[in-house]
Scaffold this active site. Structure first.
Site, PDB file in Angstrom:
ATOM      1  N   GLN A 230       0.856  -1.194   0.000  1.00 44.08           N
ATOM      2  CA  GLN A 230       0.000   0.000   0.000  1.00 44.08           C
ATOM      3  C   GLN A 230       0.886   1.236   0.000  1.00 44.08           C
ATOM      4  OE1 GLN A 230      -2.400   0.738   3.508  1.00 44.08           O
ATOM      5  NE2 GLN A 230      -2.674   2.853   2.884  1.00 44.08           N
TER       6      GLN A 230
ATOM      7  N   CYS B   1      -5.928   1.646   2.643  1.00 45.58           N
ATOM      8  CA  CYS B   1      -5.811   0.332   3.280  1.00 45.58           C
ATOM      9  C   CYS B   1      -7.095  -0.480   3.169  1.00 45.58           C
ATOM     10  CB  CYS B   1      -5.388   0.463   4.736  1.00 45.58           C
ATOM     11  SG  CYS B   1      -6.476   1.476   5.769  1.00 45.58           S
TER      12      CYS B   1
ATOM     13  N   ASP C 280      -1.298  -7.392   4.863  1.00 46.42           N
ATOM     14  CA  ASP C 280      -1.190  -5.996   5.269  1.00 46.42           C
ATOM     15  C   ASP C 280      -0.270  -5.271   4.301  1.00 46.42           C
ATOM     16  OD1 ASP C 280      -0.712  -3.543   6.454  1.00 46.42           O
ATOM     17  OD2 ASP C 280      -0.203  -4.348   8.423  1.00 46.42           O
TER      18      ASP C 280
END
Length: 226
Positions: A85, A91, A180
């Site tokens: 990201q 996100c 993530d």
């Protein structure tokens, strides 16, 4: 990580199943699947969530304590679709992409809609190039922006610092993975199965919460069959 997207900022998404479901519909996900609130981790509350569960989304506060204590083990896995990201406040979209891209055997995508096109064009790219491609994708950016304005709370100023962060948890090849975009690799949290993904993710989320008991802004949604 230096990236041309580093100056691009989107409005943050709200962890709201109604908003998220309209968003994934616009991205091209099957209407047979959607996000559902997880109201708690007691067995009877987890049983309220429809099954099967394809992925779990966690929205949690980033604090000094959460940043200083690592949970899980970084692991390269070529079988996973993983991206970084670099767009500010993206996100939520990165988490949704991770959830849907790694569940395509369960959740069909409309090939004429933005997400299928993005996944096809970014399939051979590395994790950083995928992040750059997302920042240039006008269709996904527009869909994100529209959804960010539909939450129950007023959208913050686009330049306001937001300390809440989305991650996705998925099951792949017997492993429980945290996806993530702020991390270099997927994070493995032991083993799981398709049937126990929600329960096993709940145990990991409890560890997230235990790192900083003063924080209460944790929200969990499950991507499950409607």
């Amino acid at each position: 990580m230096a990236d041309e997207n580093s100056k691009i900022r989107w409005l943050p998404l709200e962890s709201n199943p109604e908003v998220m479901n309209k968003y994934i519909e616009n991205l091209g996900a099957s209407l047979a699947w959607g996000f559902h609130d997880v109201f708690g981790f007691d067995p009877e509350l987890l049983m309220m969530v429809p099954r099967p569960v394809a992925a779990v989304m966690l929205l949690y506060p980033i604090t000094q304590k959460s940043e200083s204590e690592m949970i899980g083990v970084p692991e390269d896995n070529e079988n996973l679709y993983f991206m970084r990201q670099t767009v500010g406040n993206a996100c939520g979209t990165v988490g949704i992409i991770h959830a849907l891209a790694n569940s395509r055997s369960q959740i069909p995508l409309d090939e004429s809609k933005p997400l299928a096109a993005f996944l096809k064009s970014s399939k051979e790219l590395d994790r950083d190039a995928r992040a750059t491609a997302l920042g240039k994708d006008e269709s996904i950016g527009a869909a994100h922006g529209s959804s960010a304005l539909e939450g129950q709370t007023a959208a913050p100023d686009i330049n306001e610092k937001v300390n809440l962060h989305f991650v996705a948890f998925i099951h792949a090849n017997g492993g429980l993975y945290e996806m993530d975009g702020r991390k270099e690799k997927p994070i493995r949290h032991g083993n799981t199965t398709a049937d126990t993904l929600l329960e096993d993710t709940a145990e990991v989320v409890k560890k997230f919460m235990a790192r900083d008991p003063s924080q209460i802004n944790f929200t969990v949604t499950a991507l499950a069959c409607n």
